[in-house]
Enzyme design. Structure first.
Site, PDB file in Angstrom:
ATOM      1  N   LYS A  96     110.393 -47.441   9.672  1.00  0.00           N
ATOM      2  CA  LYS A  96     110.393 -48.774   9.334  1.00  0.00           C
ATOM      3  C   LYS A  96     108.814 -49.480   9.245  1.00  0.00           C
ATOM      4  O   LYS A  96     108.694 -49.935   8.198  1.00  0.00           O
ATOM      5  CB  LYS A  96     110.847 -49.734  10.672  1.00  0.00           C
ATOM      6  CG  LYS A  96     110.795 -50.980  10.666  1.00  0.00           C
ATOM      7  CD  LYS A  96     111.532 -51.369  12.113  1.00  0.00           C
ATOM      8  CE  LYS A  96     111.316 -52.928  12.414  1.00  0.00           C
ATOM      9  NZ  LYS A  96     111.703 -53.284  13.521  1.00  0.00           N
ATOM     10  N   GLU A 128     103.756 -38.955  13.108  1.00  0.00           N
ATOM     11  CA  GLU A 128     104.427 -37.721  12.835  1.00  0.00           C
ATOM     12  C   GLU A 128     105.272 -37.875  11.546  1.00  0.00           C
ATOM     13  O   GLU A 128     105.267 -36.922  10.693  1.00  0.00           O
ATOM     14  CB  GLU A 128     105.732 -37.545  13.768  1.00  0.00           C
ATOM     15  CG  GLU A 128     105.178 -37.327  15.123  1.00  0.00           C
ATOM     16  CD  GLU A 128     105.194 -38.773  15.901  1.00  0.00           C
ATOM     17  OE1 GLU A 128     104.678 -39.823  15.489  1.00  0.00           O
ATOM     18  OE2 GLU A 128     104.864 -38.580  17.350  1.00  0.00           O
ATOM     19  N   GLY A 151     114.299 -50.157  15.687  1.00  0.00           N
ATOM     20  CA  GLY A 151     114.279 -48.732  15.394  1.00  0.00           C
ATOM     21  C   GLY A 151     115.587 -48.035  15.977  1.00  0.00           C
ATOM     22  O   GLY A 151     116.462 -47.618  15.240  1.00  0.00           O
ATOM     23  N   ARG A 152     115.782 -48.329  17.244  1.00  0.00           N
ATOM     24  CA  ARG A 152     116.720 -47.783  17.929  1.00  0.00           C
ATOM     25  C   ARG A 152     118.231 -48.200  17.607  1.00  0.00           C
ATOM     26  O   ARG A 152     119.149 -47.870  17.958  1.00  0.00           O
ATOM     27  CB  ARG A 152     116.746 -47.442  19.333  1.00  0.00           C
ATOM     28  CG  ARG A 152     116.560 -48.761  20.157  1.00  0.00           C
ATOM     29  CD  ARG A 152     115.861 -48.227  21.489  1.00  0.00           C
ATOM     30  NE  ARG A 152     115.389 -49.532  22.478  1.00  0.00           N
ATOM     31  CZ  ARG A 152     114.367 -49.944  21.990  1.00  0.00           C
ATOM     32  NH1 ARG A 152     113.555 -49.470  21.108  1.00  0.00           N
ATOM     33  NH2 ARG A 152     113.917 -51.021  23.038  1.00  0.00           N
ATOM     34  N   GLU A 178     115.036 -46.219  26.169  1.00  0.00           N
ATOM     35  CA  GLU A 178     113.918 -46.887  25.633  1.00  0.00           C
ATOM     36  C   GLU A 178     113.984 -48.339  25.686  1.00  0.00           C
ATOM     37  O   GLU A 178     113.327 -49.176  25.660  1.00  0.00           O
ATOM     38  CB  GLU A 178     113.787 -46.388  24.365  1.00  0.00           C
ATOM     39  CG  GLU A 178     112.195 -46.958  23.469  1.00  0.00           C
ATOM     40  CD  GLU A 178     112.133 -46.463  22.217  1.00  0.00           C
ATOM     41  OE1 GLU A 178     111.046 -45.445  22.195  1.00  0.00           O
ATOM     42  OE2 GLU A 178     112.660 -46.438  21.300  1.00  0.00           O
ATOM     43  N   HIS A 215     130.051 -24.976  32.471  1.00  0.00           N
ATOM     44  CA  HIS A 215     129.226 -23.401  32.538  1.00  0.00           C
ATOM     45  C   HIS A 215     127.876 -23.430  32.748  1.00  0.00           C
ATOM     46  O   HIS A 215     127.096 -22.480  32.986  1.00  0.00           O
ATOM     47  CB  HIS A 215     129.843 -22.467  31.764  1.00  0.00           C
ATOM     48  CG  HIS A 215     130.958 -22.326  31.505  1.00  0.00           C
ATOM     49  ND1 HIS A 215     132.025 -21.168  32.067  1.00  0.00           N
ATOM     50  CD2 HIS A 215     131.993 -23.073  30.851  1.00  0.00           C
ATOM     51  CE1 HIS A 215     133.251 -21.346  31.597  1.00  0.00           C
ATOM     52  NE2 HIS A 215     133.557 -22.655  30.995  1.00  0.00           N
ATOM     53  N   LYS A 251     100.184 -42.763  22.395  1.00  0.00           N
ATOM     54  CA  LYS A 251     100.029 -42.764  21.075  1.00  0.00           C
ATOM     55  C   LYS A 251      98.421 -42.949  20.847  1.00  0.00           C
ATOM     56  O   LYS A 251      97.549 -42.046  19.953  1.00  0.00           O
ATOM     57  CB  LYS A 251     100.641 -43.903  20.172  1.00  0.00           C
ATOM     58  CG  LYS A 251     102.176 -43.547  19.796  1.00  0.00           C
ATOM     59  CD  LYS A 251     102.527 -44.583  19.032  1.00  0.00           C
ATOM     60  CE  LYS A 251     103.924 -44.594  18.917  1.00  0.00           C
ATOM     61  NZ  LYS A 251     104.512 -45.777  18.077  1.00  0.00           N
TER      62      LYS A 251
HETATM   63  C1  G6Q Z   1     112.757 -47.266  18.370  1.00  0.00           C
HETATM   64  C2  G6Q Z   1     111.272 -47.199  18.340  1.00  0.00           C
HETATM   65  C3  G6Q Z   1     111.010 -45.789  17.669  1.00  0.00           C
HETATM   66  C4  G6Q Z   1     110.723 -45.939  16.291  1.00  0.00           C
HETATM   67  C5  G6Q Z   1     109.953 -44.778  15.931  1.00  0.00           C
HETATM   68  C6  G6Q Z   1     110.033 -44.499  14.158  1.00  0.00           C
HETATM   69  O1  G6Q Z   1     113.363 -48.445  18.804  1.00  0.00           O
HETATM   70  O2  G6Q Z   1     110.713 -48.382  17.750  1.00  0.00           O
HETATM   71  O3  G6Q Z   1     111.764 -44.699  18.325  1.00  0.00           O
HETATM   72  O4  G6Q Z   1     112.117 -45.966  15.721  1.00  0.00           O
HETATM   73  O5  G6Q Z   1     108.797 -44.729  16.692  1.00  0.00           O
HETATM   74  O6  G6Q Z   1     109.215 -45.697  14.000  1.00  0.00           O
HETATM   75  P1  G6Q Z   1     108.998 -45.993  12.272  1.00  0.00           P
HETATM   76  O7  G6Q Z   1     110.716 -45.979  11.945  1.00  0.00           O
HETATM   77  O8  G6Q Z   1     108.388 -47.114  12.209  1.00  0.00           O
HETATM   78  O9  G6Q Z   1     108.510 -44.870  11.624  1.00  0.00           O
END
Ligand code: G6Q
Length: 542
Positions: A206, A212, A267-268, A353, A384, A504
């Site tokens: 996003k 990462e 994001g989620r 989250e 199990h 972070k």
């Molecule tokens: C979700 C969070 C988080 C996000 C990641 C990736 O609700 O905001 O998990 O999706 O940090 O972020 P980017 O899509 O910006 O790389």
């Protein structure tokens, strides 16, 4: 605004809990032979059985009253109207617009966003069809056969969950991989057997600034150029999914190969945005639309159904019942379907989250528990492993069993055995086995305490006809809206995630302290300082 714990329905629930806390599910079922037929609800292809919970009809009535006192209906309407309910980030929350049908009208700041959503979906569909037909050639002219999604968190967990869940429907000629971790082993293993000339990377981010993802994307570019040797190859082997065109261009990806979305998609909550591009390529545009339609069917059910028969509202309210009145701390997600192996991981982010918060919308500390801990594994494997603790441990754990009537892979009697186990586990948890029953089976008296199951352990069962794209959509939206319901009752913001920031920032400070050749001056606590020095020593960087 009245504090949650001062609300009449909350008070009534506290008193009611004291009144029924001694009730055993054995008794509740014995007293009411039709309980299992009555305490169910159904929508969007999901049958939701909540009869094996420690509650009565009065509990449901009081929980529904609590939802009404907390203004759940108005909050749902506000979300669907595009109001800026994510107040700490000043954003609308409109993932429901991502799966709305073409003709729908959902406005943000007076602008109908549905046409924009469909414009992106149409571009995604054209791209997906081209890749699937072998019409997207790599730089050397070879058709693309491998797709690697690079993303993390919300830009990874939804796509990988959906790909694994719907693999049965995917194009098996395409190899689809997911790289998320900054641990280089993730990238190395995902690409070790791939031909760069046949590999397309989807960089899904996003913000397009996530450490990462950008680290993995740069490594992917180096891996590609190491083999193909020409910067011009990047345009044929990288596409981006992002809201940040400037950063996409800076990375070197042609923005004509960028699929956009909007700040009103968290994001989620983004797996039905362009973040779902890898899912669409794997499934094809028609199946992907079925997935969106399943989400939409549950969205509409949540928006319109009375709370007493509203699956996500009921599920969310049951979570409140256990977390706030029965002291339950964890929920186990137990899908009896191997394809749903990543579903618990996906739900961990969605639930924890979203509702792992300890201040209200007004910024005051909450005076009650909020989001419980979610975890799980597919059945029967979990049986199990950790079910022992659920059956006989000292903690009360709520279980969500998820199963399907028909299998996608008919093999002898595997499926009936699988489902027999699911039904049996819920039954065993609820009704247990008394010491008398154990003795009557011939268990010696000294062993009877070990072979006794207290029972009265609650569970929900979600049953659907078959795991299809539409069912997965409905199931995922069911949990999204359950989480929303919980957030409304707790008066917290399920749409921000400030708690991930501090780590972070600190990692940004520590990274150069690990890498430099000269020993840095360290100003952390003595534990962190010593760990950094030990790390450097082990790396030979003293
Ligand atoms: C979700 C969070 C988080 C996000 C990641 C990736 O609700 O905001 O998990 O999706 O940090 O972020 P980017 O899509 O910006 O790389």
């Amino acid at each position: 605004m009245t504090m949650l714990t001062q609300r009449p329905a909350w008070r009534a629930l506290e008193a009611h809990y004291q009144a029924i806390r001694g009730a055993h599910l054995r008794q509740l079922f014995a007293d009411d032979p039709h309980r299992g037929e009555r305490l169910v609800a159904e929508a969007a292809g999901l049958y939701f059985d909540y009869a094996k919970n420690r509650l009565t009809d009065e509990t449901i009535g009081l929980l529904v009253a609590l939802a009404e006192e907390c203004g759940l209906r108005a909050k749902i309407d506000a979300m669907f109207r595009g109001e800026r309910i994510n107040t700490t980030e000043d954003r609308a929350v409109l993932h429901v617009a991502l799966r709305a049908p073409r003709g729908a009208v959902i406005e943000v700041d007076g602008v109908n966003v549905v046409p924009e959503v469909h414009a992106v979906l149409d571009r995604m569909a054209a791209f997906a069809a081209q890749v699937r037909a072998g019409g997207w050639a790599g730089f050397t002219g070879k058709p693309i056969r491998n797709l690697v999604n690079i993303g993390i968190g919300g830009s990874d967990l939804g796509p990988v969950m959906a790909y694994e869940a719907l693999k049965h429907y995917s194009d098996r000629h395409l190899t689809v991989r997911f790289v998320s971790n900054v641990d280089g082993s993730d990238f190395a293993e995902a690409t070790r057997d791939l031909d760069p000339a046949e590999t397309l990377f989807i960089v899904a981010s996003k913000t397009f600034t996530t450490l990462e993802t950008m680290t993995n994307a740069r490594t992917a570019r180096a891996w590609l150029l190491g083999a193909l040797g020409d910067e011009a190859a990047v345009a044929r082997h990288f596409v981006a999914v992002s809201t940040n065109a400037a950063e996409v261009a800076k990375f070197g990806i042609d923005t004509t190969n960028m699929f956009g979305f909007w700040d009103w998609v968290g994001g989620r909550y983004s797996m039905t945005s362009a973040i779902g591009l890898s899912t669409m390529v794997a499934l094809g545009p028609e199946r992907y639309r079925e997935l969106l339609d399943g989400f939409h069917a549950m969205d509409e059910h949540f928006r319109t159904a009375p709370f007493a028969s509203n699956l996500p509202a009921l599920h969310g309210l049951l979570t409140i019942w256990y977390a706030n009145f029965s002291g339950v701390e964890t929920v186990a997600i137990l899908p009896y379907d191997q394809y749903l192996k990543r579903f618990p991981a996906y739900l961990q982010q969605l639930t924890m989250e979203s509702n792992g918060k300890s201040v209200t919308l007004a910024g005051t500390p909450v005076a009650y528990q909020t989001g419980p801990i979610y975890w799980g594994e597919p059945g029967t494997n979990g049986q199990h492993s950790f079910y022992q603790l659920i059956h006989q441990g000292t903690r009360l754990i709520v279980c969500d069993f998820i199963g399907f009537a028909t299998t996608l892979n008919p093999l002898g009697n595997h499926h009936d055995l699988l489902m027999a186990n699911m039904f049996a586990q819920a039954e065993a948890l609820a009704f247990g086995k008394t010491a008398e029953e154990a003795l009557a089976e011939g268990t010696p008296a000294w062993l009877a305490p070990h072979r006794t199951f207290a029972g009265n352990r609650p569970s929900n069962t979600i049953l659907a006809a078959r795991l299809t794209p539409a069912t997965l959509g409905a199931l995922t939206a069911f949990y999204e809206h359950s989480v929303f319901t919980q957030g409304v009752i707790w008066n917290i913001n399920p749409f921000d995630q400030w708690g991930v920031e501090l780590g972070k920032v600190l990692a940004g400070r520590i990274a150069p302290e690990l890498a430099g050749e000269a020993t840095p001056a360290l100003a952390h606590d003595s534990s962190t300082n010593t760990l950094i020095r030990r790390y450097r020593a082990l790396c030979g960087r003293t």
